[in-house]
Motif scaffolding. Structure first.
Motif, short mmCIF file in Angstrom:
data_model
loop_
_atom_site.label_atom_id
_atom_site.label_comp_id
_atom_site.label_asym_id
_atom_site.label_seq_id
_atom_site.Cartn_x
_atom_site.Cartn_y
_atom_site.Cartn_z
N TRP A 189 0.81 -1.51 -0.08
CA TRP A 189 0.16 0.23 -0.06
C TRP A 189 0.89 1.11 -0.07
N LYS A 190 2.00 1.34 0.78
CA LYS A 190 2.93 2.33 0.75
C LYS A 190 3.34 2.58 -0.85
N ALA A 191 3.69 1.50 -1.46
CA ALA A 191 4.17 1.42 -2.83
C ALA A 191 3.23 2.31 -3.67
N PRO A 214 1.23 6.43 -7.01
CA PRO A 214 0.36 6.33 -8.27
C PRO A 214 -1.07 6.87 -7.81
N LEU A 215 -1.45 6.52 -6.58
CA LEU A 215 -2.63 7.08 -6.08
C LEU A 215 -2.61 8.41 -5.64
N GLY A 216 -1.59 8.99 -5.27
CA GLY A 216 -1.64 10.51 -5.21
C GLY A 216 -1.59 11.21 -6.17
N LEU A 217 -1.07 10.87 -7.34
CA LEU A 217 -1.16 11.42 -8.69
C LEU A 217 -2.64 11.20 -9.37
N TRP A 227 2.09 1.57 -14.19
CA TRP A 227 2.70 2.18 -13.21
C TRP A 227 2.22 1.47 -11.58
N THR A 228 0.74 1.68 -11.84
CA THR A 228 0.11 1.14 -10.33
C THR A 228 0.38 -0.42 -10.34
#
Length: 139
Positions: A10-12, A16-19, A95-96
């Motif tokens: 989840w940290k990884a 991608p989720l922030g973007l 990427w995700t």
């Protein structure tokens, strides 16, 4: 051990989720604040200085139209960016998934030929949209 692995997965996904969150917030903002009304957004510096459209000109209006579900209008505002959106979504998905799996993204889109093709497409679009016969590509 599994909890740590799950947490690190989840940290990884943070980048991608922030973007994705930043992009969604940007689209929501543009969808709420019309670029058609003067004074809401600055004029494109390239357009302001030269009077010519850059490859990104019309991108805010395209985003506004997409946010309101008007796909034909969005395409007419910036065809290049509109056509590139599925590619951007695909690359974001790669990427995700790679981030989730802890692997490296492997694609030919970073090859020299792909970069030359993309750069050439942008340059051709930039020039043609500023010529009399390419006015349909102007925002």
């Amino acid at each position: 051990m599994e909890a740590v692995e799950g947490r690190s997965r989840w940290k990884a996904l943070a980048a991608p989720l922030g973007l994705l969150a930043a992009g969604a917030a940007g689209v929501a903002f543009v969808g709420l604040v019309s670029p058609y009304e003067a004074g809401h957004y600055p004029v494109c510096p390239f357009l302001g200085i030269t009077g010519w459209y850059c490859p990104g000109c019309g991108g805010l209006r395209m985003t506004y139209e997409l946010a309101h579900g008007r796909f034909a209008e969005a395409f007419s505002r910036n065809a290049l960016v509109f056509v590139m959106l599925p590619l951007a979504a695909y690359l974001w998905g790669l990427w995700t998934m790679a981030s989730w799996r802890g692997t490296v993204v492997r694609t030919r889109l970073g090859s020299r030929a792909a970069i030359i093709a993309l750069t050439g497409s942008i340059l051709v679009f930039w020039v043609v949209r500023n010529l009399p016969f390419g006015r349909a590509l102007a925002p």
